[in-house]
Write a protein that holds these residues in place. Structure first.
Motif, PDB file in Angstrom:
ATOM      1  N   GLU A 134       0.814  -1.219   0.000  1.00  0.00           N
ATOM      2  CA  GLU A 134       0.000   0.000   0.000  1.00  0.00           C
ATOM      3  C   GLU A 134       0.848   1.270   0.000  1.00  0.00           C
ATOM      4  OE1 GLU A 134      -1.882   1.420   4.047  1.00  0.00           O
ATOM      5  OE2 GLU A 134      -2.003  -0.762   3.935  1.00  0.00           O
ATOM      6  N   TRP A 135       2.062   1.232   0.574  1.00  0.00           N
ATOM      7  CA  TRP A 135       2.936   2.401   0.553  1.00  0.00           C
ATOM      8  C   TRP A 135       3.531   2.610  -0.830  1.00  0.00           C
ATOM      9  CZ3 TRP A 135       2.472   5.979   4.033  1.00  0.00           C
ATOM     10  CH2 TRP A 135       1.938   5.643   5.267  1.00  0.00           C
ATOM     11  N   CYS A 136       3.744   1.509  -1.563  1.00  0.00           N
ATOM     12  CA  CYS A 136       4.185   1.627  -2.964  1.00  0.00           C
ATOM     13  C   CYS A 136       3.088   2.283  -3.792  1.00  0.00           C
ATOM     14  CB  CYS A 136       4.517   0.244  -3.533  1.00  0.00           C
ATOM     15  SG  CYS A 136       5.832  -0.636  -2.677  1.00  0.00           S
ATOM     16  N   ALA A 137       1.841   1.857  -3.562  1.00  0.00           N
ATOM     17  CA  ALA A 137       0.701   2.434  -4.286  1.00  0.00           C
ATOM     18  C   ALA A 137       0.554   3.917  -3.968  1.00  0.00           C
ATOM     19  CB  ALA A 137      -0.574   1.673  -3.934  1.00  0.00           C
ATOM     20  N   ARG A 138       0.760   4.272  -2.711  1.00  0.00           N
ATOM     21  CA  ARG A 138       0.670   5.686  -2.332  1.00  0.00           C
ATOM     22  C   ARG A 138       1.764   6.494  -3.028  1.00  0.00           C
ATOM     23  NH1 ARG A 138       0.854   8.120   3.789  1.00  0.00           N
ATOM     24  NH2 ARG A 138       0.855  10.294   3.138  1.00  0.00           N
ATOM     25  N   TRP A 139       2.999   5.935  -3.093  1.00  0.00           N
ATOM     26  CA  TRP A 139       4.081   6.613  -3.807  1.00  0.00           C
ATOM     27  C   TRP A 139       3.705   6.780  -5.277  1.00  0.00           C
ATOM     28  CZ3 TRP A 139       7.242   6.076  -7.975  1.00  0.00           C
ATOM     29  CH2 TRP A 139       8.349   6.931  -8.041  1.00  0.00           C
ATOM     30  N   ASP A 140       3.126   5.725  -5.859  1.00  0.00           N
ATOM     31  CA  ASP A 140       2.700   5.775  -7.268  1.00  0.00           C
ATOM     32  C   ASP A 140       1.719   6.919  -7.507  1.00  0.00           C
ATOM     33  OD1 ASP A 140       4.241   3.644  -8.138  1.00  0.00           O
ATOM     34  OD2 ASP A 140       2.632   2.182  -7.884  1.00  0.00           O
ATOM     35  N   GLU A 141       0.799   7.133  -6.588  1.00  0.00           N
ATOM     36  CA  GLU A 141      -0.210   8.198  -6.732  1.00  0.00           C
ATOM     37  C   GLU A 141       0.386   9.587  -6.530  1.00  0.00           C
ATOM     38  OE1 GLU A 141      -3.534   7.556  -4.108  1.00  0.00           O
ATOM     39  OE2 GLU A 141      -3.727   5.458  -4.740  1.00  0.00           O
ATOM     40  N   GLU A 142       1.213   9.733  -5.497  1.00  0.00           N
ATOM     41  CA  GLU A 142       1.682  11.052  -5.109  1.00  0.00           C
ATOM     42  C   GLU A 142       2.952  11.506  -5.829  1.00  0.00           C
ATOM     43  OE1 GLU A 142      -0.082  10.685  -0.548  1.00  0.00           O
ATOM     44  OE2 GLU A 142       2.086  10.810  -0.827  1.00  0.00           O
ATOM     45  N   PRO A 174       8.033   8.032   3.334  1.00  0.00           N
ATOM     46  CA  PRO A 174       7.632   8.889   4.444  1.00  0.00           C
ATOM     47  C   PRO A 174       6.523   9.888   4.110  1.00  0.00           C
ATOM     48  CG  PRO A 174       9.644   9.714   3.466  1.00  0.00           C
ATOM     49  CD  PRO A 174       9.299   8.433   2.743  1.00  0.00           C
ATOM     50  N   GLY A 175       5.968   9.809   2.919  1.00  0.00           N
ATOM     51  CA  GLY A 175       4.971  10.783   2.480  1.00  0.00           C
ATOM     52  C   GLY A 175       5.608  11.826   1.584  1.00  0.00           C
ATOM     53  N   GLU A 176       4.754  12.467   0.810  1.00  0.00           N
ATOM     54  CA  GLU A 176       5.208  13.420  -0.203  1.00  0.00           C
ATOM     55  C   GLU A 176       6.041  14.566   0.378  1.00  0.00           C
ATOM     56  OE1 GLU A 176       3.140  15.904  -3.853  1.00  0.00           O
ATOM     57  OE2 GLU A 176       1.882  15.036  -2.294  1.00  0.00           O
ATOM     58  N   ASP A 177       5.625  15.111   1.523  1.00  0.00           N
ATOM     59  CA  ASP A 177       6.327  16.267   2.096  1.00  0.00           C
ATOM     60  C   ASP A 177       7.744  15.943   2.537  1.00  0.00           C
ATOM     61  OD1 ASP A 177       4.111  17.857   1.668  1.00  0.00           O
ATOM     62  OD2 ASP A 177       3.320  17.562   3.697  1.00  0.00           O
ATOM     63  N   PHE A 178       7.999  14.693   2.892  1.00  0.00           N
ATOM     64  CA  PHE A 178       9.326  14.310   3.352  1.00  0.00           C
ATOM     65  C   PHE A 178      10.154  13.631   2.269  1.00  0.00           C
ATOM     66  CE2 PHE A 178       6.794  14.602   7.200  1.00  0.00           C
ATOM     67  CZ  PHE A 178       7.578  15.436   7.963  1.00  0.00           C
ATOM     68  N   PHE A 179       9.477  13.002   1.302  1.00  0.00           N
ATOM     69  CA  PHE A 179      10.198  12.276   0.255  1.00  0.00           C
ATOM     70  C   PHE A 179      11.165  13.187  -0.490  1.00  0.00           C
ATOM     71  CE2 PHE A 179      10.658  10.938  -4.177  1.00  0.00           C
ATOM     72  CZ  PHE A 179      11.184   9.678  -4.007  1.00  0.00           C
ATOM     73  N   TRP A 180      10.672  14.336  -0.962  1.00  0.00           N
ATOM     74  CA  TRP A 180      11.498  15.210  -1.805  1.00  0.00           C
ATOM     75  C   TRP A 180      12.761  15.685  -1.108  1.00  0.00           C
ATOM     76  CZ3 TRP A 180      10.835  14.446  -6.572  1.00  0.00           C
ATOM     77  CH2 TRP A 180       9.568  14.184  -7.102  1.00  0.00           C
ATOM     78  N   ALA A 225      20.518  20.661  -6.810  1.00  0.00           N
ATOM     79  CA  ALA A 225      19.141  21.002  -7.185  1.00  0.00           C
ATOM     80  C   ALA A 225      19.124  22.126  -8.208  1.00  0.00           C
ATOM     81  CB  ALA A 225      18.344  21.394  -5.952  1.00  0.00           C
ATOM     82  N   GLU A 226      18.251  21.977  -9.209  1.00  0.00           N
ATOM     83  CA  GLU A 226      18.107  23.017 -10.234  1.00  0.00           C
ATOM     84  C   GLU A 226      17.369  24.222  -9.682  1.00  0.00           C
ATOM     85  OE1 GLU A 226      16.303  21.382 -13.733  1.00  0.00           O
ATOM     86  OE2 GLU A 226      17.864  19.888 -13.956  1.00  0.00           O
ATOM     87  N   ASP A 227      16.414  23.978  -8.791  1.00  0.00           N
ATOM     88  CA  ASP A 227      15.674  25.073  -8.165  1.00  0.00           C
ATOM     89  C   ASP A 227      15.158  24.604  -6.814  1.00  0.00           C
ATOM     90  OD1 ASP A 227      13.144  23.716  -8.372  1.00  0.00           O
ATOM     91  OD2 ASP A 227      13.035  24.348 -10.456  1.00  0.00           O
ATOM     92  N   ALA A 228      14.684  25.540  -6.045  1.00  0.00           N
ATOM     93  CA  ALA A 228      14.189  25.204  -4.705  1.00  0.00           C
ATOM     94  C   ALA A 228      12.674  25.340  -4.620  1.00  0.00           C
ATOM     95  CB  ALA A 228      14.861  26.100  -3.678  1.00  0.00           C
ATOM     96  N   THR A 229      12.008  25.366  -5.772  1.00  0.00           N
ATOM     97  CA  THR A 229      10.555  25.508  -5.738  1.00  0.00           C
ATOM     98  C   THR A 229       9.909  24.187  -5.364  1.00  0.00           C
ATOM     99  OG1 THR A 229      10.411  25.006  -8.095  1.00  0.00           O
ATOM    100  CG2 THR A 229      10.521  27.328  -7.488  1.00  0.00           C
ATOM    101  N   PRO A 230       8.807  24.246  -4.615  1.00  0.00           N
ATOM    102  CA  PRO A 230       8.120  23.013  -4.223  1.00  0.00           C
ATOM    103  C   PRO A 230       7.596  22.273  -5.439  1.00  0.00           C
ATOM    104  CG  PRO A 230       7.224  24.940  -3.058  1.00  0.00           C
ATOM    105  CD  PRO A 230       8.192  25.430  -4.094  1.00  0.00           C
ATOM    106  N   LYS A 231       7.506  20.968  -5.315  1.00  0.00           N
ATOM    107  CA  LYS A 231       6.977  20.140  -6.394  1.00  0.00           C
ATOM    108  C   LYS A 231       5.479  20.353  -6.482  1.00  0.00           C
ATOM    109  CE  LYS A 231      11.021  18.407  -6.845  1.00  0.00           C
ATOM    110  NZ  LYS A 231      11.930  19.479  -6.743  1.00  0.00           N
ATOM    111  N   ASP A 232       4.968  20.541  -7.686  1.00  0.00           N
ATOM    112  CA  ASP A 232       3.545  20.744  -7.907  1.00  0.00           C
ATOM    113  C   ASP A 232       3.052  19.692  -8.868  1.00  0.00           C
ATOM    114  OD1 ASP A 232       0.982  21.620  -8.336  1.00  0.00           O
ATOM    115  OD2 ASP A 232       1.545  23.484  -9.315  1.00  0.00           O
ATOM    116  N   PRO A 233       2.137  18.800  -8.409  1.00  0.00           N
ATOM    117  CA  PRO A 233       1.651  17.742  -9.299  1.00  0.00           C
ATOM    118  C   PRO A 233       1.017  18.271 -10.573  1.00  0.00           C
ATOM    119  CG  PRO A 233       0.896  17.367  -7.036  1.00  0.00           C
ATOM    120  CD  PRO A 233       1.568  18.706  -7.081  1.00  0.00           C
ATOM    121  N   GLY A 234       0.558  19.529 -10.568  1.00  0.00           N
ATOM    122  CA  GLY A 234      -0.088  20.073 -11.752  1.00  0.00           C
ATOM    123  C   GLY A 234       0.884  20.572 -12.799  1.00  0.00           C
TER     124      GLY A 234
END
Length: 137
Positions: free
Chosen positions: A42-50, A106-112, A127-136
């Motif tokens: 289930e944690w793999c599936a969550r990573w796949d989604e996020e 560890p979840g999206e906020d900690f993974f990056w 890092a190329e930039d320090a902007t937060p990751k945006d799924p959109g």
């Protein structure tokens, strides 16, 4: 008058020099991120989604492309530092050898930040930039 052999030799030398120059400008793929997973994780599936859809579009994903492997069928050429027991486990690999590891998701906020830190510490990632990751994006 130019002799045909001299002209042909000059063309071959020029072509070889151009090819070498092009090869030198291509990026060298030094690191990869190996995701060790298993069915019904289930944690793999969550990573796949996020993370899964956006990872290849990020600077981390371009620096260390993702390869997925099954926990029960690890490739023999992978030289891991120790046995992989949990899924997902993310291995930072260079030359088929593990140089860093993140066990679990560890979840999206900690993974990056964790992946960026591991890639920086072990593989020379900047890092190329320090902007937060945006799924959109």
């Amino acid at each position: 008058m130019v002799f045909p052999n001299v002209l042909s030799t000059t063309r071959r030398a020029f072509t070889a020099a151009m090819a070498a120059g092009i090869l030198l400008t291509l990026p060298v793929q030094a690191a990869e991120l190996v995701m060790v997973e298993q069915p019904n994780c289930e944690w793999c599936a969550r990573w796949d989604e996020e993370i899964g859809p956006i990872y290849p579009k990020t600077s981390e994903g371009r620096f260390a492309p993702l390869r997925r492997v099954d926990l029960r069928d690890l490739p023999g050429e992978l030289d891991v530092a120790r046995r992989v027991n949990f899924t997902p486990t993310f291995l930072i690999i260079e030359d088929q050898r593990e140089i860093g590891r993140l066990e679990g998701y560890p979840g999206e906020d900690f993974f990056w930040p964790v992946i960026a830190q591991l890639l920086s510490k072990h593989a020379g990632y900047v890092a190329e930039d320090a902007t937060p990751k945006d799924p959109g994006s």
